[in-house]
Design a protein around this motif. Structure first.
Motif, mmCIF file in Angstrom:
data_model
loop_
_atom_site.group_PDB
_atom_site.id
_atom_site.type_symbol
_atom_site.label_atom_id
_atom_site.label_comp_id
_atom_site.label_asym_id
_atom_site.label_seq_id
_atom_site.Cartn_x
_atom_site.Cartn_y
_atom_site.Cartn_z
ATOM 1 N N ASP A 78 49.483 50.978 35.489
ATOM 2 C CA ASP A 78 50.305 51.460 34.378
ATOM 3 C C ASP A 78 50.275 52.980 34.246
ATOM 4 O O ASP A 78 50.429 53.523 33.167
ATOM 5 C CB ASP A 78 49.862 50.809 33.063
ATOM 6 N N ALA B 247 54.101 49.186 37.100
ATOM 7 C CA ALA B 247 53.346 48.625 38.218
ATOM 8 C C ALA B 247 54.127 48.729 39.515
ATOM 9 O O ALA B 247 53.561 49.059 40.568
ATOM 10 C CB ALA B 247 52.979 47.169 37.933
ATOM 11 N N ALA C 170 40.859 44.283 39.829
ATOM 12 C CA ALA C 170 40.863 43.576 38.545
ATOM 13 C C ALA C 170 39.694 42.606 38.479
ATOM 14 O O ALA C 170 39.237 42.098 39.505
ATOM 15 C CB ALA C 170 42.177 42.815 38.378
ATOM 16 N N GLU D 178 47.567 38.220 37.385
ATOM 17 C CA GLU D 178 48.307 39.405 37.809
ATOM 18 C C GLU D 178 49.261 39.832 36.707
ATOM 19 O O GLU D 178 49.972 39.021 36.115
ATOM 20 C CB GLU D 178 49.074 39.133 39.099
ATOM 21 N N GLY D 179 49.258 41.120 36.402
ATOM 22 C CA GLY D 179 50.093 41.656 35.337
ATOM 23 C C GLY D 179 49.409 41.673 33.980
ATOM 24 O O GLY D 179 49.912 42.299 33.042
ATOM 25 N N ALA D 180 48.247 40.999 33.857
ATOM 26 C CA ALA D 180 47.502 40.998 32.601
ATOM 27 C C ALA D 180 46.596 42.222 32.542
ATOM 28 O O ALA D 180 46.371 42.909 33.540
ATOM 29 C CB ALA D 180 46.683 39.715 32.469
ATOM 30 N N VAL D 181 46.051 42.488 31.364
ATOM 31 C CA VAL D 181 45.184 43.646 31.188
ATOM 32 C C VAL D 181 43.769 43.192 30.850
ATOM 33 O O VAL D 181 43.556 42.096 30.328
ATOM 34 C CB VAL D 181 45.714 44.580 30.079
ATOM 35 N N TYR E 261 43.698 47.882 30.614
ATOM 36 C CA TYR E 261 44.091 48.362 31.938
ATOM 37 C C TYR E 261 44.698 47.228 32.762
ATOM 38 O O TYR E 261 44.138 46.127 32.832
ATOM 39 C CB TYR E 261 42.881 48.896 32.706
ATOM 40 N N GLU E 262 45.817 47.527 33.406
ATOM 41 C CA GLU E 262 46.381 46.643 34.420
ATOM 42 C C GLU E 262 46.043 47.230 35.783
ATOM 43 O O GLU E 262 46.270 48.419 36.028
ATOM 44 C CB GLU E 262 47.895 46.516 34.259
ATOM 45 N N TYR E 263 45.537 46.397 36.683
ATOM 46 C CA TYR E 263 45.011 46.899 37.950
ATOM 47 C C TYR E 263 46.036 46.769 39.061
ATOM 48 O O TYR E 263 46.821 45.818 39.120
ATOM 49 C CB TYR E 263 43.704 46.172 38.301
#
Length: 340
Positions: A208, A230, A259, A265-268, A273-275
């Motif tokens: 992000d 992303a 992560a 995927e796409g979660a924080v 933070y999104e990895y």
């Protein structure tokens, strides 16, 4: 000189301000990599502390740098594997280690901080990458020069020292950069001019970091929305790694933070933070080898140096750089004005 090198790219999730737990998990990954035949294990930037500058105790982790460096040196000797322990935060007045061959001093880094733009002087920490040989000797150190703008309130850049390559135990020369340095081809070119064939880049590059997805380009009805943050960061990192490999006839070992296990995927995570992931070994002619998704994990990638030889035969990049009278001056500033 070695014809192959097995490199473990260890995409670790760093719990914020939990250096002891992060070290134990990093050591477990290194042991796993060594069991798979890895000769060199590389961890991400901020792998001990995470990036949590506003949390209590974050700056205090810098005082532990010597302790954890010693533990990594012992682990390298035990497993007989070279280790680049991502980056380790250090106080700006850290004592220099006699084993840091060719490294800049902390005082030089602090002095260099005042040479940059207004606002780039940090509060007294250095972001340092070490190269530890299989016998535990520290044979190189690099302190990050190009700070990402959120880092500038907290870190000091080492602006005073040149980018320098170093000899490895396998007969080739290597170099180290860190994260946002990826955006500066001049840094890679300086290392290549000094003989580096492998360039190691620990990173903490999130998904992000880029522009907001509601930004438009174009005029009128033809305006197009820029992809999600992303997607733009995947494009940036993926393109830059492969481009640097091709344009320098070099292997780029890019190791990013991962992560936490089980995060969709796409979660924080708990910090919001999104990895991004995308740890890889980028090679000319071959592209991205061992490229990873966002989750943490380890891949062992074989670098075949004959591929670099074939790329140089095809493109002759290094031959041109070494040519007397090579016409690119490395001290050009933005706008094309040459420094004195």
């Amino acid at each position: 000189m070695a014809t192959h090198l097995k490199v473990a790219i260890i995409q670790l999730y760093a719990e914020p301000v939990q250096p002891a737990r992060n070290f134990e998990r990093a050591a477990a990954f290194i042991r796993q990599a060594a069991a798979q035949g890895a000769q060199l294990a590389v961890l991400p930037e901020y792998h001990l502390s995470g990036w949590a500058p506003e949390r209590p105790g974050f700056a205090d982790t810098a005082a532990l740098a010597g302790e954890y460096l010693a533990r990594y040196r012992a682990l390298a000797r035990e497993l007989h594997v070279a280790i680049v322990p991502g980056t380790i935060l250090e106080p700006v007045d850290a004592d220099d280690d006699d084993d840091d061959a060719g490294a800049s001093t902390a005082n030089a880094a602090a002095a260099g901080a005042t040479d940059g733009k207004e606002g780039e002087k940090g509060s007294g920490m250095l972001n340092t990458a070490y190269f530890i040989a299989p016998d535990g000797a520290v044979i190189a150190r690099y302190r990050k020069k190009n700070l990402w703008h959120p880092e500038r309130a907290h870190l000091v850049p080492d602006a005073a020292s040149p980018h320098s390559a170093f000899d490895t135990p396998w007969g080739f020369r290597a170099g180290m950069l860190v994260c946002w340095d990826l955006a500066f081809p001049e840094a890679f070119r300086e290392l290549v001019a000094d003989g580096a064939r492998v360039i190691i880049v620990p990173s903490f590059w999130l998904a992000d970091e880029g522009p907001s997805p509601d930004m438009n380009h174009g005029d009128g009805d033809g305006a197009q929305t820029i992809a999600t943050k992303a997607a733009t960061e995947r494009l940036f990192v993926g393109s830059a790694c492969v481009a640097r490999a091709f344009e320098n006839t070099a292997a780029i070992v890019y190791v990013n933070a991962g992560a936490p296990a089980g995060l969709a995927e796409g979660a924080v995570d708990g910090q919001g933070y999104e990895y991004l992931g995308l740890s890889q070994v980028a090679m000319p002619l071959q592209g991205a080898l061992g490229k990873m998704g966002p989750p943490e994990g380890v891949n062992v990638v074989d670098i075949d140096f004959s591929v670099l030889d074939k790329a140089e035969e095809a493109y002759k990049v290094r031959e041109d750089i070494a040519r007397e009278g090579w016409h690119y001056v490395r001290t050009l500033s933005v706008g094309g004005k040459q420094d004195a």
